[in-house]
Design an enzyme around this catalytic site. Structure first.
Site, PDB file in Angstrom:
ATOM      1  CG  HIS A 235      -2.025   0.965   1.269  1.00 25.96           C
ATOM      2  ND1 HIS A 235      -2.392   1.770   0.228  1.00 25.96           N
ATOM      3  CD2 HIS A 235      -2.827   1.346   2.310  1.00 25.96           C
ATOM      4  CE1 HIS A 235      -3.363   2.586   0.604  1.00 25.96           C
ATOM      5  NE2 HIS A 235      -3.642   2.356   1.868  1.00 25.96           N
TER       6      HIS A 235
ATOM      7  CG  ASP B  87       2.663   4.148  -4.116  1.00 21.03           C
ATOM      8  OD1 ASP B  87       1.771   3.323  -3.953  1.00 21.03           O
ATOM      9  OD2 ASP B  87       2.787   5.169  -3.413  1.00 21.03           O
TER      10      ASP B  87
ATOM     11  CG  HIS C 101      -4.670   0.141  -8.049  1.00 17.91           C
ATOM     12  ND1 HIS C 101      -5.993   0.115  -7.702  1.00 17.91           N
ATOM     13  CD2 HIS C 101      -4.104   1.131  -7.322  1.00 17.91           C
ATOM     14  CE1 HIS C 101      -6.225   1.066  -6.816  1.00 17.91           C
ATOM     15  NE2 HIS C 101      -5.097   1.690  -6.560  1.00 17.91           N
TER      16      HIS C 101
HETATM   17  C1  SDX Z   1      -1.607   2.046  -3.387  1.00 14.87           C
HETATM   18  O1  SDX Z   1      -6.304   0.629  -3.163  1.00 14.87           O
HETATM   19  C2  SDX Z   1      -5.866   1.794  -3.415  1.00 14.87           C
HETATM   20  O2  SDX Z   1      -6.557   2.659  -3.886  1.00 14.87           O
HETATM   21  C3  SDX Z   1      -4.414   2.013  -3.070  1.00 14.87           C
HETATM   22  C4  SDX Z   1      -3.789   3.311  -3.537  1.00 14.87           C
HETATM   23  C5  SDX Z   1      -4.379   4.500  -2.831  1.00 14.87           C
HETATM   24  O3  SDX Z   1      -4.305   5.602  -3.377  1.00 14.87           O
HETATM   25  O4  SDX Z   1      -4.834   4.338  -1.662  1.00 14.87           O
HETATM   26  O5  SDX Z   1      -3.968   3.432  -4.921  1.00 14.87           O
HETATM   27  C6  SDX Z   1      -2.296   3.356  -3.228  1.00 14.87           C
HETATM   28  O6  SDX Z   1      -1.493   1.328  -2.442  1.00 14.87           O
HETATM   29  C7  SDX Z   1      -1.155   1.626  -4.754  1.00 14.87           C
HETATM   30  C8  SDX Z   1      -0.556   0.196  -4.772  1.00 14.87           C
HETATM   31  C9  SDX Z   1       0.867   0.264  -4.221  1.00 14.87           C
HETATM   32  N1  SDX Z   1       1.401  -1.114  -4.072  1.00 14.87           N
HETATM   33  C10 SDX Z   1       2.344  -1.572  -4.908  1.00 14.87           C
HETATM   34  O7  SDX Z   1       2.772  -0.971  -5.893  1.00 14.87           O
HETATM   35  C11 SDX Z   1       2.859  -2.949  -4.529  1.00 14.87           C
HETATM   36  C12 SDX Z   1       2.936  -3.840  -5.752  1.00 14.87           C
HETATM   37  N2  SDX Z   1       1.564  -4.153  -6.210  1.00 14.87           N
HETATM   38  C13 SDX Z   1       1.014  -5.423  -5.837  1.00 14.87           C
HETATM   39  O8  SDX Z   1       1.401  -5.896  -4.578  1.00 14.87           O
HETATM   40  C14 SDX Z   1      -0.469  -5.547  -6.182  1.00 14.87           C
HETATM   41  O9  SDX Z   1      -0.628  -5.086  -7.460  1.00 14.87           O
HETATM   42  C15 SDX Z   1      -1.503  -4.876  -5.264  1.00 14.87           C
HETATM   43  C16 SDX Z   1      -1.337  -5.273  -3.860  1.00 14.87           C
HETATM   44  C17 SDX Z   1      -1.419  -3.402  -5.408  1.00 14.87           C
HETATM   45  C18 SDX Z   1      -2.886  -5.341  -5.746  1.00 14.87           C
HETATM   46  O10 SDX Z   1      -2.894  -6.691  -5.596  1.00 14.87           O
HETATM   47  P1  SDX Z   1      -4.197  -7.625  -5.738  1.00 14.87           P
HETATM   48  O11 SDX Z   1      -5.309  -6.868  -6.359  1.00 14.87           O
HETATM   49  O12 SDX Z   1      -4.431  -8.280  -4.421  1.00 14.87           O
HETATM   50  O13 SDX Z   1      -3.725  -8.676  -6.809  1.00 14.87           O
HETATM   51  P2  SDX Z   1      -2.708  -9.872  -6.549  1.00 14.87           P
HETATM   52  O14 SDX Z   1      -1.612  -9.463  -5.597  1.00 14.87           O
HETATM   53  O15 SDX Z   1      -3.491 -11.090  -6.204  1.00 14.87           O
HETATM   54  O16 SDX Z   1      -2.039 -10.016  -7.998  1.00 14.87           O
HETATM   55  C19 SDX Z   1      -2.759 -10.663  -9.069  1.00 14.87           C
HETATM   56  C20 SDX Z   1      -1.693 -11.228 -10.008  1.00 14.87           C
HETATM   57  C21 SDX Z   1      -0.699 -12.131  -9.259  1.00 14.87           C
HETATM   58  O17 SDX Z   1      -0.177 -13.014 -10.225  1.00 14.87           O
HETATM   59  P3  SDX Z   1      -0.748 -14.555 -10.222  1.00 14.87           P
HETATM   60  O18 SDX Z   1      -0.474 -15.110  -8.839  1.00 14.87           O
HETATM   61  O19 SDX Z   1      -2.239 -14.415 -10.540  1.00 14.87           O
HETATM   62  O20 SDX Z   1       0.051 -15.212 -11.318  1.00 14.87           O
HETATM   63  O21 SDX Z   1      -0.903 -10.126 -10.522  1.00 14.87           O
HETATM   64  C22 SDX Z   1       0.441 -10.287 -10.081  1.00 14.87           C
HETATM   65  C23 SDX Z   1       0.407 -11.185  -8.870  1.00 14.87           C
HETATM   66  O22 SDX Z   1       1.654 -11.851  -8.707  1.00 14.87           O
HETATM   67  N3  SDX Z   1       0.928  -8.944  -9.685  1.00 14.87           N
HETATM   68  C24 SDX Z   1       2.164  -8.510  -9.888  1.00 14.87           C
HETATM   69  C25 SDX Z   1       2.191  -7.207  -9.374  1.00 14.87           C
HETATM   70  N4  SDX Z   1       0.985  -6.891  -8.888  1.00 14.87           N
HETATM   71  C26 SDX Z   1       0.203  -7.986  -9.089  1.00 14.87           C
HETATM   72  N5  SDX Z   1       3.248  -9.110 -10.438  1.00 14.87           N
HETATM   73  C27 SDX Z   1       4.375  -8.352 -10.466  1.00 14.87           C
HETATM   74  N6  SDX Z   1       4.485  -7.085  -9.990  1.00 14.87           N
HETATM   75  C28 SDX Z   1       3.408  -6.498  -9.442  1.00 14.87           C
HETATM   76  N7  SDX Z   1       3.509  -5.248  -8.970  1.00 14.87           N
END
Ligand code: SDX
Length: 385
Positions: free
Chosen positions: A225, A322, A264
């Site tokens: 996050h 971010d 996201h």
């Molecule tokens: C913020 O919610 C909001 O509005 C948040 C925010 C706000 O203003 O408040 O926008 C701010 O928190 C933005 C997000 C910042 N976080 C990151 O950048 C961390 C990296 N991102 C991931 O951890 C992920 O994308 C999340 C946590 C943001 C969202 O994850 P989800 O929706 O729970 O999806 P998931 O983790 O289950 O991923 C689905 C698939 C997976 O692959 P499979 O297991 O299906 O093969 O997508 C892949 C994940 O491995 N994946 C990524 C990835 N994000 C998702 N793979 C590589 N790099 C990534 N960044």
């Protein structure tokens, strides 16, 4: 009563609506963000954090006199009380700046002066105090962390410019002040994200707003996050050069590592805030930044190109707010361990706006869990186990 065997589990509340709200709309398919009906692009172009604070708290843009009165009130709360300064000093070097921020935000309750008044009017005043003070606390944490003395606020400066003044002890470059205003605006509000939802859950028990925002900053800290921008900068530094970018990303993805600043839960296309920051990065940093920051910007743009090609259309993983914040904060010479405290200072606006709105029709959050363990086990005395 719900039949547990029939019910569907929504892990992480994915796709579940928890309330109605008029504060912001996040359109994940179209990649649009609206604050009280205004696009984030129009606010980024025309407004500033103080006016956006009025908009999110009161639900409409202010008239000139209303804004002046609001700004005067906001600016009147900026001073960080000496006891809070001493609390911050006592934690330096022992805790991450985000943990110090969390502690200081919690301690703000001690300086409230009207804790026995839980009326909507008092909670609005409280919110304005929190929004004003959290930015000044973040600046003071940054200042003390570098062994420098407290800087009194300059109430002639707007919210973002005063933050930089209290952090650096001098006026920042106008382009950096403009960037900081943009950062405060873009990070202010984003519907029921994890930290805002956390504040709403705490507030739904009728705990006070200080307890709610303290819970919010606790949730914000995680790298999934609000901690992602600090992690993204660490990644850009680890990549080292634009030429190393593809190999680094390939290796990370092959090892199932997440690339911080991408993906996201709601946006399945480009985060509009990331678009705004990318444009700012290309316009400003390429022209005016020192060589090391230009290098970081180049790596970021290369990483974005590779990630969009590899995971954009195919997996709906795009840059989020971010990612480009990282090199831009580096250009503003903001210490990386201050990124999340700044995010918390900005998002305290969204947290307060949602708590005030939710309290208008409060309902305790109490979801269910589907129990899958054993039942009615006989108790075995310890010497017979
Ligand atoms: C913020 O919610 C909001 O509005 C948040 C925010 C706000 O203003 O408040 O926008 C701010 O928190 C933005 C997000 C910042 N976080 C990151 O950048 C961390 C990296 N991102 C991931 O951890 C992920 O994308 C999340 C946590 C943001 C969202 O994850 P989800 O929706 O729970 O999806 P998931 O983790 O289950 O991923 C689905 C698939 C997976 O692959 P499979 O297991 O299906 O093969 O997508 C892949 C994940 O491995 N994946 C990524 C990835 N994000 C998702 N793979 C590589 N790099 C990534 N960044």
């Amino acid at each position: 009563m719900v039949d547990e065997n029939q019910t569907e589990i929504h892990v992480g509340l994915e796709g579940v609506y928890i309330a109605e709200s008029q504060i912001s709309k996040v359109d994940g398919q179209a990649g649009k963000l609206y604050y009280r009906g205004y696009t984030i692009e129009s606010l980024a172009q025309n407004s500033n954090f103080e006016e956006v604070s009025y908009l999110l708290l009161y639900g409409r843009l202010p008239k000139k006199q209303e804004l002046q009165a609001f700004v005067n009130e906001l600016r009147s709360y900026r001073n960080v009380p000496e006891e809070l300064q001493n609390l911050i000093k006592g934690l330096l070097g022992k805790a991450h700046p985000t943990d110090i921020m969390r502690t200081a935000m919690s301690a703000l309750a001690a300086f409230d002066g009207e804790l026995d008044d839980s009326s909507p009017e008092a909670n609005l005043r409280r919110s304005i105090r929190i929004i004003a003070r959290t930015a000044c606390i973040a600046a003071t944490i940054g200042r003390f962390s570098h062994g420098k003395p407290y800087v009194k606020p300059d109430n002639n400066l707007d919210h973002a410019s005063n933050f930089l003044y209290m952090l650096n002890g001098k006026r920042a470059d106008p382009d950096i002040e403009k960037l900081m205003n943009l950062m405060f605006m873009l990070h202010a509000e984003h519907s029921s994200n994890a930290s805002t939802f956390t504040t709403m859950v705490a507030a739904s028990t009728l705990a006070d707003i200080y307890s709610a925002v303290t819970a919010g900053v606790s949730a914000l800290k995680g790298p999934l996050h609000g901690g992602a921008d600090e992690a993204a900068l660490k990644m850009l530094r680890a990549i080292g050069s634009p030429q190393n970018t593809e190999a680094y990303i390939n290796d990370a993805l092959e090892n199932k590592q997440k690339i911080m600043g991408f993906g996201h839960r709601v946006y399945k296309t480009y985060d509009p805030r990331a678009r705004i920051l990318k444009a700012y990065l290309e316009k400003q940093v390429r022209a005016n930044a020192p060589e090391d920051v230009k290098n970081l910007a180049q790596i970021a743009l290369e990483a974005e190109k590779i990630m969009v090609e590899r995971l954009g259309e195919t997996k709906g993983i795009w840059p989020n707010v971010d990612f480009f914040a990282a090199p831009l904060y580096a250009w503003a010479e903001i210490p990386e361990d201050l990124f999340t405290p700044i995010f918390a200072a900005s998002r305290s606006l969204g947290w307060c706006a949602h708590v005030l709105e939710y309290w208008q029709n409060n309902k305790l959050f109490r979801p269910l869990e589907k129990y899958t363990g054993k039942l009615d086990l006989p108790y075995i005395p310890i010497d017979k186990r």
